[in-house]
Design a protein around this motif. Structure first.
Motif, PDB file in Angstrom:
ATOM      1  N   ALA A 154       0.723  -1.224  -0.068  1.00 55.39           N
ATOM      2  CA  ALA A 154      -0.173   0.025   0.216  1.00 55.39           C
ATOM      3  C   ALA A 154       0.964   1.338  -0.137  1.00 55.39           C
ATOM      4  O   ALA A 154       0.524   2.211  -0.649  1.00 55.39           O
ATOM      5  CB  ALA A 154      -0.925   0.117   1.215  1.00 55.39           C
ATOM      6  N   ARG A 155       1.943   1.224   0.796  1.00 53.88           N
ATOM      7  CA  ARG A 155       2.803   2.499   0.879  1.00 53.88           C
ATOM      8  C   ARG A 155       3.450   2.694  -0.633  1.00 53.88           C
ATOM      9  O   ARG A 155       3.597   3.867  -1.031  1.00 53.88           O
ATOM     10  CB  ARG A 155       3.721   2.291   1.925  1.00 53.88           C
ATOM     11  CG  ARG A 155       4.924   3.438   2.056  1.00 53.88           C
ATOM     12  CD  ARG A 155       5.904   3.140   3.130  1.00 53.88           C
ATOM     13  NE  ARG A 155       6.576   4.303   3.237  1.00 53.88           N
ATOM     14  CZ  ARG A 155       7.728   4.542   2.742  1.00 53.88           C
ATOM     15  NH1 ARG A 155       8.151   3.619   1.797  1.00 53.88           N
ATOM     16  NH2 ARG A 155       8.381   5.697   2.903  1.00 53.88           N
ATOM     17  N   GLU A 156       4.038   1.596  -1.224  1.00 59.07           N
ATOM     18  CA  GLU A 156       4.467   1.681  -2.634  1.00 59.07           C
ATOM     19  C   GLU A 156       3.730   2.239  -3.554  1.00 59.07           C
ATOM     20  O   GLU A 156       3.910   2.930  -4.575  1.00 59.07           O
ATOM     21  CB  GLU A 156       5.170   0.175  -2.879  1.00 59.07           C
ATOM     22  CG  GLU A 156       6.164  -0.257  -2.391  1.00 59.07           C
ATOM     23  CD  GLU A 156       6.845  -1.543  -2.620  1.00 59.07           C
ATOM     24  OE1 GLU A 156       6.196  -2.225  -3.419  1.00 59.07           O
ATOM     25  OE2 GLU A 156       7.913  -1.818  -2.248  1.00 59.07           O
ATOM     26  N   ARG A 157       2.440   1.727  -3.457  1.00 55.86           N
ATOM     27  CA  ARG A 157       1.332   2.248  -4.381  1.00 55.86           C
ATOM     28  C   ARG A 157       1.191   3.783  -4.329  1.00 55.86           C
ATOM     29  O   ARG A 157       1.038   4.638  -5.127  1.00 55.86           O
ATOM     30  CB  ARG A 157      -0.016   1.427  -4.104  1.00 55.86           C
ATOM     31  CG  ARG A 157      -0.135   0.209  -4.902  1.00 55.86           C
ATOM     32  CD  ARG A 157      -1.322  -0.133  -4.876  1.00 55.86           C
ATOM     33  NE  ARG A 157      -2.098  -0.387  -3.855  1.00 55.86           N
ATOM     34  CZ  ARG A 157      -2.102  -1.384  -2.958  1.00 55.86           C
ATOM     35  NH1 ARG A 157      -1.371  -2.644  -3.265  1.00 55.86           N
ATOM     36  NH2 ARG A 157      -2.741  -1.256  -1.671  1.00 55.86           N
ATOM     37  N   ARG A 158       0.901   4.341  -3.102  1.00 57.98           N
ATOM     38  CA  ARG A 158       0.792   5.578  -2.596  1.00 57.98           C
ATOM     39  C   ARG A 158       2.176   6.379  -3.130  1.00 57.98           C
ATOM     40  O   ARG A 158       1.989   7.692  -3.564  1.00 57.98           O
ATOM     41  CB  ARG A 158       0.633   5.907  -1.080  1.00 57.98           C
ATOM     42  CG  ARG A 158      -0.615   5.584  -0.624  1.00 57.98           C
ATOM     43  CD  ARG A 158      -0.916   5.927   0.747  1.00 57.98           C
ATOM     44  NE  ARG A 158       0.243   5.696   1.886  1.00 57.98           N
ATOM     45  CZ  ARG A 158       0.051   4.530   2.315  1.00 57.98           C
ATOM     46  NH1 ARG A 158      -0.971   3.617   2.275  1.00 57.98           N
ATOM     47  NH2 ARG A 158       0.995   4.175   3.202  1.00 57.98           N
ATOM     48  N   LEU A 159       3.164   6.031  -3.091  1.00 60.60           N
ATOM     49  CA  LEU A 159       4.508   6.637  -3.590  1.00 60.60           C
ATOM     50  C   LEU A 159       4.357   6.811  -4.981  1.00 60.60           C
ATOM     51  O   LEU A 159       4.703   7.812  -5.643  1.00 60.60           O
ATOM     52  CB  LEU A 159       5.723   6.051  -2.894  1.00 60.60           C
ATOM     53  CG  LEU A 159       6.318   6.229  -1.548  1.00 60.60           C
ATOM     54  CD1 LEU A 159       7.116   5.454  -1.162  1.00 60.60           C
ATOM     55  CD2 LEU A 159       6.356   7.748  -1.330  1.00 60.60           C
ATOM     56  N   GLU A 160       3.889   5.864  -5.667  1.00 61.09           N
ATOM     57  CA  GLU A 160       3.892   5.789  -7.053  1.00 61.09           C
ATOM     58  C   GLU A 160       2.887   6.768  -7.658  1.00 61.09           C
ATOM     59  O   GLU A 160       3.162   7.485  -8.579  1.00 61.09           O
ATOM     60  CB  GLU A 160       3.456   4.336  -7.663  1.00 61.09           C
ATOM     61  CG  GLU A 160       4.701   3.181  -7.544  1.00 61.09           C
ATOM     62  CD  GLU A 160       4.021   2.187  -8.178  1.00 61.09           C
ATOM     63  OE1 GLU A 160       3.229   1.728  -8.702  1.00 61.09           O
ATOM     64  OE2 GLU A 160       4.981   1.009  -8.097  1.00 61.09           O
ATOM     65  N   GLN A 161       1.786   6.704  -6.670  1.00 66.20           N
ATOM     66  CA  GLN A 161       0.544   7.932  -7.464  1.00 66.20           C
ATOM     67  C   GLN A 161       1.177   9.405  -6.936  1.00 66.20           C
ATOM     68  O   GLN A 161       1.029  10.070  -7.901  1.00 66.20           O
ATOM     69  CB  GLN A 161      -0.541   7.442  -6.417  1.00 66.20           C
ATOM     70  CG  GLN A 161      -1.307   6.267  -6.868  1.00 66.20           C
ATOM     71  CD  GLN A 161      -2.482   6.001  -5.721  1.00 66.20           C
ATOM     72  OE1 GLN A 161      -2.546   6.779  -5.142  1.00 66.20           O
ATOM     73  NE2 GLN A 161      -3.405   4.961  -6.346  1.00 66.20           N
ATOM     74  N   ARG A 162       1.787   9.521  -5.997  1.00 68.40           N
ATOM     75  CA  ARG A 162       2.459  10.855  -5.533  1.00 68.40           C
ATOM     76  C   ARG A 162       3.782  11.223  -6.180  1.00 68.40           C
ATOM     77  O   ARG A 162       3.927  12.580  -6.527  1.00 68.40           O
ATOM     78  CB  ARG A 162       2.623  10.930  -4.159  1.00 68.40           C
ATOM     79  CG  ARG A 162       1.437  11.026  -3.362  1.00 68.40           C
ATOM     80  CD  ARG A 162       1.638  11.095  -1.867  1.00 68.40           C
ATOM     81  NE  ARG A 162       0.301  10.825  -1.137  1.00 68.40           N
ATOM     82  CZ  ARG A 162       0.545  10.485   0.105  1.00 68.40           C
ATOM     83  NH1 ARG A 162       1.825  10.370   0.930  1.00 68.40           N
ATOM     84  NH2 ARG A 162      -0.473  10.193   0.959  1.00 68.40           N
TER      85      ARG A 162
END
Length: 134
Positions: free
Chosen positions: A62-70
């Protein structure tokens, strides 16, 4: 989110059961709380490792997905430190200081010993005094 929530509920429930048992044994409420926390932690480390790993992997994904989005956040401090290190690096054609060459030469700080004041004693008496100190 399910593995994380399940892991948290199991640990909290384990703590509550251990705390209740310890208070029944007249350990004291505060001491029972501390002991229950330690015992619950040890039991969860030993027996809930698969659930903990699942929760950690879900959290990481979930953290990696958030970083990719931001996008990657800019770290101004790290950029500044990298720039300072690059400025201190030897330029092409310059030689880096050789650590094997020994310590860097310091400027002459003057005499390394202090002369005794001339109080009328001869040099041989001063030598004998210095020899007795060794």
């Amino acid at each position: 989110m399910r593995p994380f929530l399940l892991y948290a509920v199991l640990r909290l429930g384990l703590w509550a059961v251990i705390w209740w048992v310890l208070t029944l044994l007249d350990v004291g409420v505060l001491l029972a709380a501390v002991l229950a926390a330690l015992i619950a932690m040890l039991i969860s480390i030993l027996f809930l490792d698969r659930l903990r790993d699942q929760a950690a992997m879900r959290w990481k994904d979930a953290r990696e997905r958030r970083l990719e989005q931001r996008g990657q956040p800019a770290d101004d401090d790290a950029d500044y430190e990298d720039q300072m290190l690059d400025d201190d690096a030897p330029r092409s054609g310059e030689r880096a200081p050789d650590a094997a060459a020994g310590p860097a030469q310091l400027p002459d700080a003057g005499p390394t010993h202090v002369e005794a004041p001339d109080d009328g004693t001869d040099a041989s008496a001063q030598d004998r005094l210095r020899g007795s100190d060794r």
